[in-house]
Write an enzyme that holds these catalytic residues in place. Structure first.
Site, short mmCIF file in Angstrom:
data_model
loop_
_atom_site.label_atom_id
_atom_site.label_comp_id
_atom_site.label_asym_id
_atom_site.label_seq_id
_atom_site.Cartn_x
_atom_site.Cartn_y
_atom_site.Cartn_z
CE LYS A 138 -11.40 11.37 -1.67
NZ LYS A 138 -10.11 10.79 -1.24
CB SER A 173 -7.32 11.94 -3.91
OG SER A 173 -7.76 11.17 -2.79
CB SER A 227 -5.94 11.21 -0.18
OG SER A 227 -5.32 11.03 -1.42
N1 GLN Z 1 -1.31 10.65 -3.85
C1 GLN Z 1 -1.37 9.26 -3.61
C2 GLN Z 1 -1.81 8.53 -4.87
O1 GLN Z 1 -2.05 9.18 -5.84
C3 GLN Z 1 -2.30 8.95 -2.48
C4 GLN Z 1 -3.73 9.05 -2.84
C5 GLN Z 1 -4.65 8.74 -1.71
O2 GLN Z 1 -4.26 8.75 -0.54
N2 GLN Z 1 -5.88 8.44 -2.06
O3 GLN Z 1 -1.90 7.35 -4.90
#
Ligand code: GLN
Length: 478
Positions: A77, A152, A176
């Protein structure tokens, strides 16, 4: 030659050892696959030294000097810093940022012998549930390219699901890893907070962020995870506990399981398909001899609002370092210092990131700190306590990973609806507990996942339970 794309990590290791194929062949194969599947937009940048790394691995294999994952091509990532390589975090702010040092996760995987194929696409600064907030464009779900891969870590999930690598790194602050794993039909694990070093992993919300793994199945995930876990003195929240062999633990016949079913949460599942899938999955577990017990998880319903105070608050502090002076984007011809700060940040950050910074700054401001931030922290403690009470009776807790299957690109415009994507994943982050999502079937060809949440440092037990499920089902191979 055999079809390399379908091979699991374990099969690749064996293939390389027995010289069925070389790391160069495997790496060339994946680079070609990545090129063929460019439309998915799963990579932000490729590692131009990938083949050189593969060559080195082949030499080591030839001399019988291989490390545990020698010659295995993987993807990272684009939140993990790699020395002298671009690390963008999906943002225009870091579009041209070349990292001066490497993250511990990268260092560990590199010394395990992996070959870095490149950096995967992600929501900007890991904020999002669909990969639509990336400065580098949306990622497409390989199962249905009109749909999102989740976020994400959507690029890493897509890369594994589309056979562009056998495993990939990701991060999970509120879901995410698990949500994209569920949307793409693969296995994704977020370990205990502190199990994997956050050093060199670009910060979003530091008390929640945790690195983890996407893989094709639980055994692969176990093997990959044991290669990134462990104490790191460079991360002050790193846990100083020995890492067991998750792989051996995942295969062991001695692990015991009592799986907790949070009655109210399951009763309240809105989508009948998701609910039915949950009970079908539970049947599979019961048939494999696992004991099940109903539990009560109090205050869990406050997880989402608590998260959307704490995560933006921490993000507003973490992202203050992008000021146009020290890192990243700088505006042209600033009038004065204020103008430099203002325009650099206004130009460098996207909409979602700005929204979070505003919310977070508001929650932390003198007049509102007690009402929002402090209150959220107190409820966070209550949520953690509910889990601790539950773990007196059960070894893990089972829930759906998501409330729905993957949705169409651009179809969710309402931010709250988007935030609700993480309704089942956020509680584990708030409590710092390990959690895994594994494929549990499909609705109209679109994958669904179930999630197991474990007690602190019980990743091995979760992986064992997941492996049990996968031995008694075939969803992970579909
Ligand atoms: N979807 C969640 C957010 O936007 C979690 C994102 C994540 O785990 N990085 O904060």
């Amino acid at each position: 030659m055999e079809d390399l794309s379908k091979l699991s990590l374990v099969e690749q290791i064996n293939g390389l050892k027995s010289k069925k194929f070389s790391s160069i062949e495997l790496t060339e194969f994946y680079l070609k696959r990545i090129d063929q599947e460019k439309v998915l937009n799963s990579f932000i940048s490729l590692n131009e030294n990938a083949l050189k790394e593969a060559k080195k691995s082949d030499e080591k294999i030839a001399k019988n000097k291989s490390s545990s994952l020698e010659g295995i091509p993987i993807a990272h990532k684009d939140i993990f810093c790699i020395k002298d390589q671009k690390t963008t975090c999906g943002s225009k702010m870091l579009e041209n940022f070349i990292s001066p040092y490497s993250s511990t996760v990268y260092e560990k995987l590199s010394s395990s012998g992996t070959v870095n194929l490149g950096k995967t696409n992600m929501d900007e600064f890991a904020m999002g549930s669909s990969n639509e907030t990336s400065f580098f464009g949306s990622v497409l779900n390989p199962i249905d390219p009109e749909r999102v891969p989740g976020g994400s870590s959507g690029g890493s999930a897509t890369a594994v699901a589309a056979n562009l690598c056998s495993f990939a790194t990701g991060t999970d602050t509120g879901g995410s890893i698990r949500q994209p794993a569920a949307f793409c039909g693969i296995t994704g694990i977020k370990p205990t907070y502190g199990r994997v070093s956050r050093w060199g992993m670009i910060a979003f919300a530091s008390s929640l962020d945790q690195g983890g793994i996407f893989a094709k199945n639980a055994l692969d995930a176990a093997l990959a995870l044991e290669n990134i876990a462990g104490f790191d003195e460079k991360d002050s929240t790193s846990i100083n506990k020995k890492v067991p062999s998750f792989f051996n633990q995942a295969k062991s016949k001695d692990e015991e399981h009592v799986v907790g079913i949070p009655k109210k949460i399951i009763e309240d599942i809105k989508d009948d398909n998701v609910k039915n899938n949950f009970f079908e999955s539970l049947d599979i577990l019961k048939k494999s001899g696992v004991k099940v017990k109903e539990i009560d998880l109090k205050n869990i319903q406050y997880s989402l609002p608590v998260y959307y105070v704490i995560a933006p608050a921490e993000c507003s502090a973490n992202l203050s370092r992008y000021d146009g002076v020290r890192f990243g984007h700088r505006c042209e011809n600033p009038k004065d210092l204020d103008d430099l700060y203002e325009r650099s940040r206004a130009e460098g950050f996207g909409e979602e990131v700005k929204k979070r910074i505003l919310i977070g700054t508001y929650c932390l401001s003198a007049g509102y700190y007690d009402a929002y931030y402090l209150k959220a922290q107190k409820i966070r403690n209550l949520i953690k306590q509910s889990f601790m009470d539950a773990f007196k009776e059960v070894s893990s807790i089972m829930m759906p990973t998501c409330a729905n299957v993957s949705f169409k690109l651009n179809s969710i415009q309402n931010p709250v609806e988007m935030y609700e994507q993480d309704i089942y994943t956020i509680p584990a982050n708030l409590a710092g507990l390990p959690a895994i999502s594994i494929p549990s079937g499909k609705i109209n060809k679109l994958p669904l996942g179930i999630q197991f949440i474990g007690n602190y440092l019980e990743e091995g037990n979760l992986l064992n339970l997941s492996n049990k499920f996968q031995q008694n089902s075939n969803f992970h191979n579909e």
